[in-house]
Motif scaffolding. Structure first.
Motif, PDB file in Angstrom:
ATOM      1  N   ASP A  38       0.252  -7.362 -11.527  1.00  0.00           N
ATOM      2  CA  ASP A  38       0.787  -6.456 -10.514  1.00  0.00           C
ATOM      3  C   ASP A  38       0.999  -7.164  -9.173  1.00  0.00           C
ATOM      4  O   ASP A  38       1.733  -6.676  -8.313  1.00  0.00           O
ATOM      5  CB  ASP A  38      -0.164  -5.266 -10.304  1.00  0.00           C
ATOM      6  CG  ASP A  38      -0.191  -4.341 -11.509  1.00  0.00           C
ATOM      7  OD1 ASP A  38       0.779  -4.365 -12.294  1.00  0.00           O
ATOM      8  OD2 ASP A  38      -1.181  -3.598 -11.661  1.00  0.00           O
ATOM      9  N   LEU A  97       7.097  -6.998 -16.773  1.00  0.00           N
ATOM     10  CA  LEU A  97       6.813  -6.671 -15.366  1.00  0.00           C
ATOM     11  C   LEU A  97       7.724  -5.533 -14.922  1.00  0.00           C
ATOM     12  O   LEU A  97       8.607  -5.701 -14.070  1.00  0.00           O
ATOM     13  CB  LEU A  97       7.030  -7.908 -14.466  1.00  0.00           C
ATOM     14  CG  LEU A  97       6.222  -9.162 -14.822  1.00  0.00           C
ATOM     15  CD1 LEU A  97       6.661 -10.334 -13.957  1.00  0.00           C
ATOM     16  CD2 LEU A  97       4.732  -8.900 -14.642  1.00  0.00           C
ATOM     17  N   VAL A 130       9.463  -4.638 -11.239  1.00  0.00           N
ATOM     18  CA  VAL A 130       9.504  -5.798 -10.347  1.00  0.00           C
ATOM     19  C   VAL A 130      10.950  -6.274 -10.233  1.00  0.00           C
ATOM     20  O   VAL A 130      11.590  -6.548 -11.255  1.00  0.00           O
ATOM     21  CB  VAL A 130       8.612  -6.942 -10.879  1.00  0.00           C
ATOM     22  CG1 VAL A 130       8.733  -8.165  -9.986  1.00  0.00           C
ATOM     23  CG2 VAL A 130       7.165  -6.475 -10.964  1.00  0.00           C
ATOM     24  N   GLN A 184       5.544  -9.868  -7.052  1.00  0.00           N
ATOM     25  CA  GLN A 184       6.401  -8.915  -6.346  1.00  0.00           C
ATOM     26  C   GLN A 184       7.893  -9.146  -6.564  1.00  0.00           C
ATOM     27  O   GLN A 184       8.711  -8.297  -6.221  1.00  0.00           O
ATOM     28  CB  GLN A 184       6.082  -8.975  -4.852  1.00  0.00           C
ATOM     29  CG  GLN A 184       4.670  -8.515  -4.521  1.00  0.00           C
ATOM     30  CD  GLN A 184       4.207  -8.991  -3.157  1.00  0.00           C
ATOM     31  OE1 GLN A 184       3.813 -10.136  -2.994  1.00  0.00           O
ATOM     32  NE2 GLN A 184       4.258  -8.104  -2.179  1.00  0.00           N
ATOM     33  N   ALA A 185       8.256 -10.291  -7.100  1.00  0.00           N
ATOM     34  CA  ALA A 185       9.662 -10.577  -7.388  1.00  0.00           C
ATOM     35  C   ALA A 185       9.714 -11.712  -8.407  1.00  0.00           C
ATOM     36  O   ALA A 185       8.791 -12.519  -8.497  1.00  0.00           O
ATOM     37  CB  ALA A 185      10.424 -10.964  -6.124  1.00  0.00           C
TER      38      ALA A 185
END
Length: 400
Positions: A81, A136, A139, A84-85
């Motif tokens: 988590d 993910l 994201v 973030q990218a």
């Protein structure tokens, strides 16, 4: 602080980094070598601690799953988590994508539609993008294109000697690949030479399983070995490099084929070092085999000869070079290949320092009497990608 996972999926390896931006701090990094070959090598580095393991054959998808698992288990992040990218290296953007983009479903479909421009890469990279979207969810993902760097090639080197109407109507041109690497190498060479890039003529050699050579004139890309697709230029791990285009219909007749796809696939996936040697697409295997195997030795000789031929051509095309730059898995790690290439370029007054070449550290490798600098620069496509992705991420933050 934004944590960005960078995925660089190539034809024989997968490199990755987890970086924090804008400080450009690498939290964790790694490389999976010998993809789709026995004895896949998995390397991971976290906070200066390096690990290496040899496992059974991994493909690109299983390699990504292993990367995500290792990110957590070796301490890169506590949970996924924190990512973030995600930024992806994508080889072919064609004329559709000329700069880095945020990926959306429609843009992913467009990338799939450009598969003909990079049949070994774009489909693979789309699969990696789709897998990361599953692993993910939510994201944001971004694409940085190898071909972007070469959109500024002068027309006299960018297009082919075909009817000009075809060039314009069907957007046929030299797109070039490894642009992320070549752009990084040119900038880094200017730093090492302590001169403005705009004043420099350079020949940058990204030599790996995929290999390309670029001529940089006064700081700008002037010519490059790969063409409309990455199969052209010097012979590579499994790609043929330049061949007579008449070879395609000739083989279609000999093999009783109705369409060219089989021949094109063979030129991409079964040719080059693998096809000539009959042993392996990996240069390390060929060095070992060449002691007793003439075809393996021939593959090495052909590779060196083709690099020399292009470097010599580019040297005259741009009016001399301030530096030759070695990079890529072969260019950075294979002292014997570097020595063989420079030995053949002695006619230009280019000389290698044998001791520096054997050490193989980043920096100059030339002898004092050399007419041209020789630089070894480990390419860092991931850093270049991180900067492009951060530019898009930071713009979105400002907009919000």
């Amino acid at each position: 602080m934004t944590k960005i996972l960078l995925i660089n999926a190539g034809s024989s390896s997968l490199k990755w980094q987890l970086v924090t931006m804008p400080k450009e701090r690498v939290i964790a990094s790694g490389q999976v070598e010998r993809l789709n070959l026995p004895g896949t090598i998995v390397k991971v580095a976290v906070n200066g601690k390096k690990t290496k393991e040899v496992v059974e054959t991994l493909d690109e998808i299983t390699a990504i799953d292993r990367v995500l698992k290792r990110l957590v288990t070796v301490g890169g992040v506590k949970t996924l988590d924190e990512v973030q990218a995600v930024g992806h290296r994508v080889v072919a953007g064609g004329t559709v994508f000329k700069e880095a983009i945020k990926l959306t479903p429609s843009r992913i479909n467009q990338l799939q539609g450009l598969s003909e421009l990079a049949p070994l890469h774009n489909p693979l990279e789309v699969r990696c993008i789709e897998l990361l979207a599953q692993r993910l969810p939510g994201v944001p993902q971004y694409a940085v294109f190898d071909s972007s760097y070469f959109h500024g090639l002068p027309e006299k080197t960018a297009i082919y000697g075909i009817p000009y109407e075809w060039t314009k109507k069907y957007q046929i041109r030299r797109y070039g690949e490894h642009g992320i690497s070549h752009q990084f190498l040119a900038a880094r060479a200017a730093e090492q030479l302590d001169r403005p890039l705009s004043e420099l003529n350079l020949i940058t050699m990204h030599l790996g399983s995929g290999a390309s050579i670029t001529a940089v004139k006064q700081g700008q890309p002037f010519d490059t070995s790969m063409g409309m697709t990455p199969v052209t230029g010097v012979m590579m791990g499994t790609r043929s490099g330049d061949v007579d285009p008449s070879l395609v219909p000739y083989l279609m007749k000999r093999l009783s084929l109705e369409t060219p796809e089989v021949v094109i696939q063979e030129l991409n996936a079964s040719s080059g070092l693998l096809g000539v040697s009959g042993v392996s697409s990996d240069m390390r295997d060929l060095h070992t085999a060449a002691k007793d195997n003439r075809r393996a030795q021939l593959a090495l000789e052909m590779f060196v000869n083709q690099v020399v031929k292009l470097v010599g051509a580019y040297y005259t095309e741009i009016g001399g070079a301030d530096a030759l730059v070695f990079a890529g898995g072969i260019g950075e790690k294979d002292a014997d290949i570097r020595a063989a290439i420079i030995d053949r370029l002695a006619v230009l007054g280019i000389q290698l320092d044998p001791e520096l070449n054997t050490i193989g550290a980043e920096g100059p490798l030339q002898a004092k009497a050399s007419s041209t600098a020789i630089l070894l620069i480990p390419t860092n496509e991931e850093l270049a990608m991180a900067r492009d992705v951060w530019g898009l991420v930071s713009d979105e933050v400002v907009v919000k």
